[in-house]
Enzyme design. Structure first.
Site, short mmCIF file in Angstrom:
data_model
loop_
_atom_site.label_atom_id
_atom_site.label_comp_id
_atom_site.label_asym_id
_atom_site.label_seq_id
_atom_site.Cartn_x
_atom_site.Cartn_y
_atom_site.Cartn_z
CG ASP A 209 45.73 41.38 43.71
OD1 ASP A 209 44.62 40.89 43.42
OD2 ASP A 209 46.63 41.56 42.86
CG HIS A 228 31.23 46.33 35.25
ND1 HIS A 228 30.51 47.46 34.93
CD2 HIS A 228 32.28 46.76 36.00
CE1 HIS A 228 31.12 48.52 35.45
NE2 HIS A 228 32.18 48.12 36.10
N1 SAM Z 1 33.04 49.39 44.12
C1 SAM Z 1 33.25 50.76 43.69
C2 SAM Z 1 32.01 51.33 43.06
O1 SAM Z 1 31.01 50.62 42.90
O2 SAM Z 1 32.01 52.53 42.71
C3 SAM Z 1 34.43 50.87 42.73
C4 SAM Z 1 34.26 50.15 41.43
S1 SAM Z 1 35.71 50.28 40.39
C5 SAM Z 1 35.03 50.03 38.80
C6 SAM Z 1 36.58 48.76 40.70
C7 SAM Z 1 37.37 48.77 42.01
O3 SAM Z 1 38.02 47.48 42.14
C8 SAM Z 1 38.45 49.82 42.05
O4 SAM Z 1 38.37 50.54 43.26
C9 SAM Z 1 39.73 49.01 41.98
O5 SAM Z 1 40.84 49.61 42.62
C10 SAM Z 1 39.33 47.72 42.64
N2 SAM Z 1 40.21 46.60 42.25
C11 SAM Z 1 40.59 46.26 41.00
N3 SAM Z 1 41.40 45.18 41.03
C12 SAM Z 1 41.54 44.84 42.33
C13 SAM Z 1 42.25 43.82 42.98
N4 SAM Z 1 42.98 42.93 42.30
N5 SAM Z 1 42.16 43.73 44.33
C14 SAM Z 1 41.42 44.62 45.04
N6 SAM Z 1 40.70 45.62 44.46
C15 SAM Z 1 40.76 45.74 43.11
#
Ligand code: SAM
Length: 319
Positions: A209, A228
């Site tokens: 996380d 975003h």
């Molecule tokens: N980076 C990728 C892209 O550009 O297509 C995915 C973007 S997606 C909108 C946001 C990503 O952040 C997801 O894969 C989600 O699982 C990850 N994420 C959200 N909260 C997180 C956290 N607390 N720790 C690690 N990853 C996280």
């Protein structure tokens, strides 16, 4: 029309076939002839299909972007848009009145954290991951080449999801070691999305996380379509964690749709900010807003490149 045609796999049925009549498409898909004919006509009117006296066939763009196995298939993103974003956008009026996300109205349950909502069921999670994978594949090359990144030896793609950008990076920069860091629920499901038969350096996947856990060491931290999703308070938590592990000369690469400073020109990005309103606590930001956030954490020399693709790129260096 686009969403339903994708959902019914109309473009898959028409791929590699000669022109088909509406009655034949309806028969193959299992739909009504009159409804199918109107949908096919609407798709032809939108320029997604070609219509001749012999019947309907895919345009080259439909083969590339709309079939589920096209080179730059957006099928996953379109299914996510149909099943998840459309119900949220139906509540845009409430989102504007209340200034908040509409998960509770669209899906009838109390909203938790954005990603807890996505990952509560395996089906919704896989649909979300397929959506991110398809759109990230479309933008990966432009993101990876917006700046020359060959000065960096290692990169960590925070929230890197399926690794679509990571795989592009190792192809373009063979000496770059890339780690994808994402939540455990995501990392456990990445194998389906890995390219087969590639002779490039492998990508490493680490679960955690990014608000709570230690971040993997890297010269370059990548945040693509991550900032975003969050309000400024959360972004400060994340940037201060990155800043704490970043040595001078190391950097952050952001990939986002960047708004112009007056927020009046880039209509796709402005609409994307409404998309963020209905589904997240985040928003799209302007170049000055990103610069302000980054500079507060010691990242200077902020450079912005507009790619002309669906993501723009910002590079900054820790001083
Ligand atoms: N980076 C990728 C892209 O550009 O297509 C995915 C973007 S997606 C909108 C946001 C990503 O952040 C997801 O894969 C989600 O699982 C990850 N994420 C959200 N909260 C997180 C956290 N607390 N720790 C690690 N990853 C996280």
């Amino acid at each position: 029309a686009l969403f339903v045609a994708c959902k019914l796999k109309i473009f898959d049925h028409l791929k590699d076939k000669g022109p088909l009549k509406a009655v034949d498409v309806a028969h193959e898909v299992g739909t009504s002839v009159c409804g199918t004919e109107r949908l096919l006509d609407a798709c032809a009117g939108l320029g997604l299909l070609e219509k001749t006296p012999q019947g309907y066939s895919n345009t080259d763009s439909a083969n590339t972007y709309l079939t589920s196995d096209g080179e730059y298939s957006l099928h996953g993103y379109i299914i996510h848009s149909n099943d998840h974003l459309w119900p949220l956008f139906t509540n845009l009026e409430s989102a504007v009145k209340e200034g908040s996300r509409q998960n509770h109205r669209a899906f009838g349950k109390k909203a938790e954290d954005l990603f807890k909502d996505y990952y509560h069921s395996q089906e919704v999670k896989q649909r979300f991951m397929a959506a991110m994978h398809s759109i990230a594949h479309l933008t990966a090359r432009d993101v990876a080449t917006a700046f020359d990144l060959s000065q960096f030896k290692s990169a960590c793609d925070l929230g890197g999801c399926t690794g679509a950008l990571a795989h592009e990076l190792v192809q373009i920069y063979p000496n770059l070691k890339v780690t994808v860091f994402d939540l455990p629920e995501v990392i456990a499901n990445t194998s389906y999305f890995q390219p087969s038969g590639q002779h490039t350096a492998p990508v490493t996947f680490v679960s955690g996380d990014f608000f709570k856990d230690n971040l993997p060491e890297a010269d370059l931290y990548i945040l693509s379509r991550v900032l975003h999703d969050w309000p400024d308070e959360k972004i400060h938590v994340l940037l201060s964690k990155i800043s704490a592990v970043c040595k001078p000369g190391c950097g952050i690469l952001l990939a986002e749709m960047v708004l112009d400073d007056e927020k009046k020109k880039r209509s796709t990005a402005l609409l994307q900010s409404l998309n963020m309103l209905v589904q997240t606590e985040g928003k799209e930001r302007s170049g000055s807003e990103y610069r302000g956030l980054l500079e507060q954490h010691g990242f200077t020399n902020v450079k912005i490149r507009l790619t002309g693709n669906l993501l723009d790129v910002i590079l900054c260096i820790k001083t």
